[in-house]
Design an enzyme around this catalytic site. Sequence first.
Site, PDB file in Angstrom:
ATOM      1  N   GLY A  57      43.424  46.180  48.954  1.00 38.72           N
ATOM      2  CA  GLY A  57      42.412  47.030  49.825  1.00 38.72           C
ATOM      3  C   GLY A  57      42.777  48.544  49.803  1.00 38.72           C
ATOM      4  O   GLY A  57      41.618  48.914  50.027  1.00 38.72           O
ATOM      5  N   TYR A 100      36.308  44.404  46.265  1.00 42.07           N
ATOM      6  CA  TYR A 100      37.649  44.244  46.523  1.00 42.07           C
ATOM      7  C   TYR A 100      38.589  44.451  45.339  1.00 42.07           C
ATOM      8  O   TYR A 100      38.243  45.172  44.503  1.00 42.07           O
ATOM      9  CB  TYR A 100      38.054  42.492  46.524  1.00 42.07           C
ATOM     10  CG  TYR A 100      37.783  41.779  45.457  1.00 42.07           C
ATOM     11  CD1 TYR A 100      38.926  41.410  44.690  1.00 42.07           C
ATOM     12  CD2 TYR A 100      36.605  41.341  44.772  1.00 42.07           C
ATOM     13  CE1 TYR A 100      38.968  40.498  43.484  1.00 42.07           C
ATOM     14  CE2 TYR A 100      36.522  40.521  43.675  1.00 42.07           C
ATOM     15  CZ  TYR A 100      37.462  40.025  43.042  1.00 42.07           C
ATOM     16  OH  TYR A 100      37.782  39.389  41.858  1.00 42.07           O
ATOM     17  N   CYS A 101      40.003  44.470  45.851  1.00 40.56           N
ATOM     18  CA  CYS A 101      41.070  44.934  44.724  1.00 40.56           C
ATOM     19  C   CYS A 101      42.125  44.035  45.067  1.00 40.56           C
ATOM     20  O   CYS A 101      41.838  42.740  45.386  1.00 40.56           O
ATOM     21  CB  CYS A 101      41.103  46.446  44.980  1.00 40.56           C
ATOM     22  SG  CYS A 101      41.972  47.020  46.510  1.00 40.56           S
ATOM     23  N   ARG A 102      43.185  44.369  45.041  1.00 42.62           N
ATOM     24  CA  ARG A 102      44.462  43.718  45.175  1.00 42.62           C
ATOM     25  C   ARG A 102      44.726  43.553  46.628  1.00 42.62           C
ATOM     26  O   ARG A 102      44.964  42.506  47.240  1.00 42.62           O
ATOM     27  CB  ARG A 102      45.742  44.028  44.205  1.00 42.62           C
ATOM     28  CG  ARG A 102      46.889  42.853  44.262  1.00 42.62           C
ATOM     29  CD  ARG A 102      47.766  43.328  43.434  1.00 42.62           C
ATOM     30  NE  ARG A 102      48.858  44.352  43.874  1.00 42.62           N
ATOM     31  CZ  ARG A 102      49.508  44.306  44.703  1.00 42.62           C
ATOM     32  NH1 ARG A 102      50.120  43.113  45.306  1.00 42.62           N
ATOM     33  NH2 ARG A 102      50.256  45.470  44.980  1.00 42.62           N
ATOM     34  N   ILE A 124      42.386  40.869  47.224  1.00 41.99           N
ATOM     35  CA  ILE A 124      42.456  39.372  46.680  1.00 41.99           C
ATOM     36  C   ILE A 124      43.439  38.648  46.954  1.00 41.99           C
ATOM     37  O   ILE A 124      43.614  37.243  47.128  1.00 41.99           O
ATOM     38  CB  ILE A 124      42.234  38.956  45.286  1.00 41.99           C
ATOM     39  CG1 ILE A 124      41.861  37.927  44.855  1.00 41.99           C
ATOM     40  CG2 ILE A 124      43.458  39.793  44.297  1.00 41.99           C
ATOM     41  CD1 ILE A 124      41.464  37.777  43.454  1.00 41.99           C
TER      42      ILE A 124
END
Length: 148
Positions: free
Chosen positions: A115, A111-113, A139
Amino acid sequence: MKRIYLFYLLIVLIILFVASCANEPAAVMTDDTNEEEIDPITISPEAEYIKISVEVAKEMIDSQDVTILDVRTPEEFKAGHIEDALLIPDFEIVEKAEEMLPDKDATILVYCRTGRRSEIASRKLIEMGYTNVYDFGGIVDWPYEIIE
């Protein structure tokens, strides 16, 4: 008379165009006298990019042994991350993945912030030979608890 020839010429061109666009594989000639038995267990299918929802990711986290991989910056990670997540920023994946993720068959949830970086990082991991990589986006979509 010219119209009939033009009509037939048009029909032939259309048929040739459609035939050239067909998506059928070419026939492959094989030599049946030299066949070998191939053990299907030794052949691993190529990993593909897989996008999952945050709900599926949460179920996997709760029920399986998984590695949660955060590919944001260290500053973003410090501001809040998923519990037990491992941080490897997306721009360091190629350099650090093999050291920090030695088991290429482990289940890795990325995951990242939002996508975008998680997709790029997931694809890089797959190119590097990781076989069980799942991108669950950002996230910002994670409705569950985070560590701050």
